[in-house]
Design a protein around this motif. Structure first.
Motif, PDB file in Angstrom:
ATOM      1  N   THR A  11      -2.998  -3.587 -14.364  1.00  0.00           N
ATOM      2  CA  THR A  11      -3.058  -5.029 -14.619  1.00  0.00           C
ATOM      3  C   THR A  11      -3.822  -5.723 -13.498  1.00  0.00           C
ATOM      4  N   CYS A  12      -4.652  -4.952 -12.785  1.00  0.00           N
ATOM      5  CA  CYS A  12      -5.463  -5.495 -11.692  1.00  0.00           C
ATOM      6  C   CYS A  12      -6.730  -4.649 -11.577  1.00  0.00           C
ATOM      7  N   ARG A  13      -7.604  -5.016 -10.667  1.00  0.00           N
ATOM      8  CA  ARG A  13      -8.865  -4.292 -10.480  1.00  0.00           C
ATOM      9  C   ARG A  13      -8.640  -3.106  -9.550  1.00  0.00           C
ATOM     10  N   VAL A  14      -8.784  -1.893 -10.102  1.00  0.00           N
ATOM     11  CA  VAL A  14      -8.574  -0.660  -9.339  1.00  0.00           C
ATOM     12  C   VAL A  14      -9.931  -0.017  -9.063  1.00  0.00           C
ATOM     13  N   SER A  15     -10.192   0.324  -7.813  1.00  0.00           N
ATOM     14  CA  SER A  15     -11.491   0.869  -7.428  1.00  0.00           C
ATOM     15  C   SER A  15     -11.685   2.285  -7.944  1.00  0.00           C
TER      16      SER A  15
ATOM     17  N   LEU B 124     -13.724  -3.035   5.812  1.00  0.00           N
ATOM     18  CA  LEU B 124     -12.583  -2.523   5.059  1.00  0.00           C
ATOM     19  C   LEU B 124     -11.274  -3.069   5.617  1.00  0.00           C
ATOM     20  N   ARG B 125     -11.146  -3.100   6.937  1.00  0.00           N
ATOM     21  CA  ARG B 125      -9.915  -3.633   7.537  1.00  0.00           C
ATOM     22  C   ARG B 125      -9.709  -5.090   7.159  1.00  0.00           C
ATOM     23  N   GLU B 126     -10.782  -5.863   7.153  1.00  0.00           N
ATOM     24  CA  GLU B 126     -10.686  -7.268   6.764  1.00  0.00           C
ATOM     25  C   GLU B 126     -10.312  -7.386   5.290  1.00  0.00           C
ATOM     26  N   ARG B 127     -10.908  -6.527   4.455  1.00  0.00           N
ATOM     27  CA  ARG B 127     -10.637  -6.550   3.026  1.00  0.00           C
ATOM     28  C   ARG B 127      -9.176  -6.200   2.728  1.00  0.00           C
ATOM     29  N   LEU B 128      -8.644  -5.277   3.516  1.00  0.00           N
ATOM     30  CA  LEU B 128      -7.288  -4.801   3.259  1.00  0.00           C
ATOM     31  C   LEU B 128      -6.219  -5.825   3.634  1.00  0.00           C
ATOM     32  N   LYS B 129      -6.606  -6.905   4.317  1.00  0.00           N
ATOM     33  CA  LYS B 129      -5.650  -7.962   4.600  1.00  0.00           C
ATOM     34  C   LYS B 129      -5.184  -8.632   3.315  1.00  0.00           C
ATOM     35  N   SER B 130      -6.020  -8.573   2.285  1.00  0.00           N
ATOM     36  CA  SER B 130      -5.656  -9.204   1.012  1.00  0.00           C
ATOM     37  C   SER B 130      -5.697  -8.209  -0.144  1.00  0.00           C
ATOM     38  N   ALA B 131      -5.890  -6.918   0.160  1.00  0.00           N
ATOM     39  CA  ALA B 131      -5.947  -5.895  -0.882  1.00  0.00           C
ATOM     40  C   ALA B 131      -4.886  -4.827  -0.623  1.00  0.00           C
TER      41      ALA B 131
ATOM     42  N   ASP C 155      -8.732  -5.092  -6.166  1.00  0.00           N
ATOM     43  CA  ASP C 155      -7.371  -5.410  -5.745  1.00  0.00           C
ATOM     44  C   ASP C 155      -6.701  -4.196  -5.106  1.00  0.00           C
ATOM     45  N   ILE C 156      -6.980  -2.997  -5.663  1.00  0.00           N
ATOM     46  CA  ILE C 156      -6.427  -1.748  -5.138  1.00  0.00           C
ATOM     47  C   ILE C 156      -7.581  -0.801  -4.832  1.00  0.00           C
ATOM     48  N   TYR C 157      -7.602  -0.282  -3.609  1.00  0.00           N
ATOM     49  CA  TYR C 157      -8.622   0.679  -3.197  1.00  0.00           C
ATOM     50  C   TYR C 157      -8.015   2.075  -3.146  1.00  0.00           C
ATOM     51  N   LEU C 158      -8.718   3.047  -3.712  1.00  0.00           N
ATOM     52  CA  LEU C 158      -8.258   4.426  -3.762  1.00  0.00           C
ATOM     53  C   LEU C 158      -9.017   5.273  -2.750  1.00  0.00           C
ATOM     54  N   ILE C 159      -8.282   5.956  -1.887  1.00  0.00           N
ATOM     55  CA  ILE C 159      -8.891   6.769  -0.837  1.00  0.00           C
ATOM     56  C   ILE C 159      -8.347   8.190  -0.913  1.00  0.00           C
ATOM     57  N   ASP C 160      -9.246   9.135  -1.072  1.00  0.00           N
ATOM     58  CA  ASP C 160      -8.894  10.555  -1.137  1.00  0.00           C
ATOM     59  C   ASP C 160      -9.495  11.237   0.072  1.00  0.00           C
ATOM     60  N   GLU C 161      -8.655  11.840   0.896  1.00  0.00           N
ATOM     61  CA  GLU C 161      -9.157  12.476   2.112  1.00  0.00           C
ATOM     62  C   GLU C 161     -10.157  13.590   1.815  1.00  0.00           C
ATOM     63  N   GLY C 162     -10.141  14.122   0.581  1.00  0.00           N
ATOM     64  CA  GLY C 162     -11.040  15.215   0.245  1.00  0.00           C
ATOM     65  C   GLY C 162     -12.434  14.757  -0.138  1.00  0.00           C
ATOM     66  N   MET C 163     -12.646  13.439  -0.231  1.00  0.00           N
ATOM     67  CA  MET C 163     -13.972  12.949  -0.608  1.00  0.00           C
ATOM     68  C   MET C 163     -14.960  13.100   0.550  1.00  0.00           C
TER      69      MET C 163
ATOM     70  N   SER D  40       0.836  -1.198   0.000  1.00  0.00           N
ATOM     71  CA  SER D  40       0.000   0.000   0.000  1.00  0.00           C
ATOM     72  C   SER D  40       0.873   1.251   0.000  1.00  0.00           C
ATOM     73  N   LEU D  41       0.378   2.285  -0.637  1.00  0.00           N
ATOM     74  CA  LEU D  41       1.148   3.516  -0.813  1.00  0.00           C
ATOM     75  C   LEU D  41       0.367   4.714  -0.309  1.00  0.00           C
ATOM     76  N   GLY D  42       1.034   5.572   0.463  1.00  0.00           N
ATOM     77  CA  GLY D  42       0.467   6.844   0.866  1.00  0.00           C
ATOM     78  C   GLY D  42       1.160   7.971   0.123  1.00  0.00           C
ATOM     79  N   ILE D  43       0.400   8.991  -0.251  1.00  0.00           N
ATOM     80  CA  ILE D  43       0.975  10.158  -0.920  1.00  0.00           C
ATOM     81  C   ILE D  43       0.670  11.393  -0.069  1.00  0.00           C
ATOM     82  N   LEU D  44       1.725  12.057   0.381  1.00  0.00           N
ATOM     83  CA  LEU D  44       1.600  13.281   1.175  1.00  0.00           C
ATOM     84  C   LEU D  44       1.721  14.493   0.263  1.00  0.00           C
TER      85      LEU D  44
END
Length: 217
Positions: free
Chosen positions: A65-69, A166-173, A142-150, A33-37
């Motif tokens: 090459t994967c499912r991006v939310s 979400l926490r359970e999902r993120l164990k494999s995402a 496979d990848i969940y996108l989260i924007d603090e401004g949403m 997982s990646l955070g962008i500041l």
């Protein structure tokens, strides 16, 4: 994998050209997982929208090459004149999923009772956020996108129930989250990047990214 290859993006503000990315190359590997500041107003939402395919780069390639939310809270795929039920079933078909399952999952999770069968355009902001969050969790990416401004929901019971899923999902995402607050990234990411003057500076650890961010902010 989600990859940006020599991607550039800018906007004309009416007075000058605002550069969001300048020939940026990076990748998000599944399981990392990646955070962008980045400070407010520097293009965090634009980057998330490009990752989701909602905006195109001016130059370069974005490969998925994967499912991006879609971004958490994004309402662009929801038709306001249709009910949550109709929207859930329609979007389920777009993703090749069982409409009965997606409808039942969203109805159970968002908990808006009879409003689920009323037009989404009549909902409060909180109800809309609960529905779109429920829809994102129903689709299994496979990848969940989260924007603090949403838009966010203030419903405590919903936050507790959806947060647990979400926490359970993120164990494999994998998550990509953009924020101007390092503490937000701590919940999701170990590695991070700093967006500055159109450049994305990548770091192995959040602490390294935080040091640069604090220095330039």
């Amino acid at each position: 994998m989600l990859e940006f290859d020599n991607v550039s993006k800018s906007f004309w503000t009416g007075r000058q050209r605002k550069v969001i990315l300048d020939r940026a190359s990076f990748r998000v590997e599944l399981g990392r997982s990646l955070g962008i500041l980045a400070p407010n107003g520097t293009g965090k939402t634009t980057i998330i929208n490009m990752m989701a395919g909602l905006e195109k780069p001016d130059e370069g390639m974005i490969r998925r090459t994967c499912r991006v939310s879609f971004p958490l809270g994004f309402m662009g795929g929801v038709v306001p004149r249709h009910s949550a039920r109709e929207n859930a079933r329609y979007i389920a078909r777009l993703y090749g999923l069982d409409p009965d399952y997606v409808e039942a999952f969203c109805r159970w999770l968002c908990g808006i009772e009879e409003y689920f069968d009323r037009p989404v355009g009549t909902y409060s902001q909180g109800m809309k956020a609960r529905f779109t969050f429920s829809l994102m969790l129903a689709l299994d990416f496979d990848i969940y996108l989260i924007d603090e401004g949403m838009p966010a929901t203030t419903d405590v019971a919903f936050n507790r129930k959806a947060g647990a899923i979400l926490r359970e999902r993120l164990k494999s995402a994998t998550v990509v989250v953009v924020s101007h607050q390092p503490q937000v990234l701590e919940k999701f990411c170990r590695s991070a990047a700093v967006l500055r003057d159109g450049r994305l500076h990548m770091f192995e650890t959040l602490e390294e990214a935080r040091r640069l961010y604090d220095y330039v902010s």
